[in-house]
Design a protein around this motif. Sequence first.
Motif, mmCIF file in Angstrom:
data_model
loop_
_atom_site.group_PDB
_atom_site.id
_atom_site.type_symbol
_atom_site.label_atom_id
_atom_site.label_comp_id
_atom_site.label_asym_id
_atom_site.label_seq_id
_atom_site.Cartn_x
_atom_site.Cartn_y
_atom_site.Cartn_z
ATOM 1 N N ASN A 543 0.803 -1.182 -0.444
ATOM 2 C CA ASN A 543 -0.052 -0.105 0.215
ATOM 3 C C ASN A 543 0.980 1.436 -0.036
ATOM 4 N N THR A 578 -8.400 -5.049 -3.760
ATOM 5 C CA THR A 578 -7.628 -3.973 -3.206
ATOM 6 C C THR A 578 -5.969 -4.157 -3.113
ATOM 7 N N SER A 634 -5.603 -0.357 -2.261
ATOM 8 C CA SER A 634 -5.719 -0.004 -1.666
ATOM 9 C C SER A 634 -6.345 0.091 -0.062
ATOM 10 N N GLY A 638 -4.702 -5.801 0.923
ATOM 11 C CA GLY A 638 -4.579 -6.142 -0.879
ATOM 12 C C GLY A 638 -3.331 -7.169 -1.430
#
Length: 653
Positions: A543, A578, A634, A638
């Motif tokens: 991320n 994600t 996100s 993920g």
Amino acid sequence: MRSNRLVILMGFCLVALIGCGGDGERGAQGPVGPAPEVVVENEAAGANCADGGVKVTIGDAAPLYVCNGADGTVGSGGTKGDSGDSGPIGQDGPQGPIGQDGPQGPDGISPSISVEPIDDEDDDHDCGEAGGLKVTVDQNDGSDAIVEYLCNGADGDKGDDGDKGDNGDKGDNAIAPTVTVAPITGADTHPCGVVGGLKITVDAQDGSEPTTTFVCNGTNGTNGSNGLNTIAISSFGPNVHAECPAGGLQITLTDLSNVSTSHYVCHGEQGEQGETPPVSIGDATAEQCPGGGKVVTLGEQAPFTICNGEDGFSPSITVSTITPGLVCEDGGYRINFTTGLDANGTPIVEEVLLCKVTEPVAPLVIGWCNLQHPASLALVDAEQGDVYGRLFIAGVTGSQSLGRSGLLVAQLGYGPANTAPSSSWTWKAAARNLDYVDANNDEYKGVIGGLPAGSYDYAYRFSGDGGDTWKLCDTSGSDNGYSPADAGKLVVTFSPQAQTIVGWDFTGQTLVPNVGTGEITYSGIGTTSFPGSNPAWSSNNWNGTALDLATSPYFQMSFATTDFNDIALNFRHQRSSTGPTNLAVAYSIDGGSFVIVNEVTLSGTTFSTYEFSGIAALTDKSNIRVRLYAWGASATTGTWRIDDVIFSGFPIP
């Protein structure tokens, strides 16, 4: 007990964060310190946590360990005794002395830690049905929270019976339902009819009536009108057939009458990690299909049978030789046709006799021949080349021909360089080139090629007596005999072929390469796993918001390209909904700085392929590292996975 122990330990961790001030003069107020860095990671079973757990590091302080409780052994039930009296509650221990207050510093940023059971809707973990705990650490500095999962361990083996414990208070009786499965009998009232099936009875043992469910056998399939001839399976994309908006498989069954029927196995709507349902086809048993047939299983559907129809009558033809004699003077053949059956079931046979008629044919005399062109050939890999030869026979060849005998044979041959043609050479038939027109000569064309790398001679030869004798033909013609120096010259070479230097397919759920020698390492990523029936390698925590070669998380492959050039990388990859949205590939040589090859955008949630080649700097090196950076997820949970990683190159001559 494991979750209570974890809460108590987390409480100890928070108490440990409160310092005790000592006696001393009050100092000047210091500057506001930075928020301590909080790192939460799994702790393997060992000296710190016998059964594993979580390691929490806050700033430069000594790490704290939140340990899993050990699975207790299960003893046999003791004999129920009388209820004992409740024991007294122990007195509170004395409170320790409180040190003098230190100087009041500015408020720091305190991280918050939450521990909760894994939610059924939380799909970003690898704990499976065993479940576990979700530990969330929020540093309260604007960055994303750090999430780790503590998976419940598998049930341990049954331990030895423990000593009889003291009698406790009487608890409520547990309700253990019973389940029985039995074949349906004639006494049962059921919806299965003559096909029968299974009767499943569940008794909840709570005073309610047992529930009964019947699972019926399938009915026998009908026989096909004709036996199965072919089965063809093909895939199609979305919106090709109305039956399958998302695409799928078309299974076409064709019987002996060339009548085709199609069945469709439809893909479901595209999921995050959907897989095409398997299709298997096997032979039916004699009980399923007395005349033979197939059993087809489509995904998780119940198998169905396709049975052959009853055999019809097949006409037969037999051919036997007739020896020379009264029936056929020069011999011949007797052909019997069985065309059907009469009313009594007796075969109807018709007979035809074919007698040979032998007429003497004079052999042809080869007048002249040559290897016309080309005098030399250079072929690469499996290339082929046309080779032409010419022939003269008085009154037979050329535009003035009175007819060509079946005794005339033309062949193109090849063998080792600088050797005389012989039976050890390879000889292949050549055909007359009808596009060539000449008053005296005929031209023939043969094909040569598909040979191993090396040097060869090639030549023509002609026979006028059906192959009993031959005349050899080189580039100078047959008048002065044959010479290897005048043979056609062929050189076959092979272009270099790429070879796999090192590769990982993650079969067996291991990071050891399945081809070649190399090593996979990683940095900055979260939990790794090998999901799927065809394992890939997966991780989370992608991320980051931008690429930083020093700090961004990555997968790294280390290997050597000694004696190889034109290095190429090819791999498959897939992100979750994600997961990361950006990918960069970079390389380093002999421990040097990393150089970015290119950056690409990741989209969709199905497998796609990445490849690059042509980096001259990677040629013939003993220490290469290639990193796959990903960022832009996100959520920390993920995932991004890779599979079938292959580095290839061409051997340096």
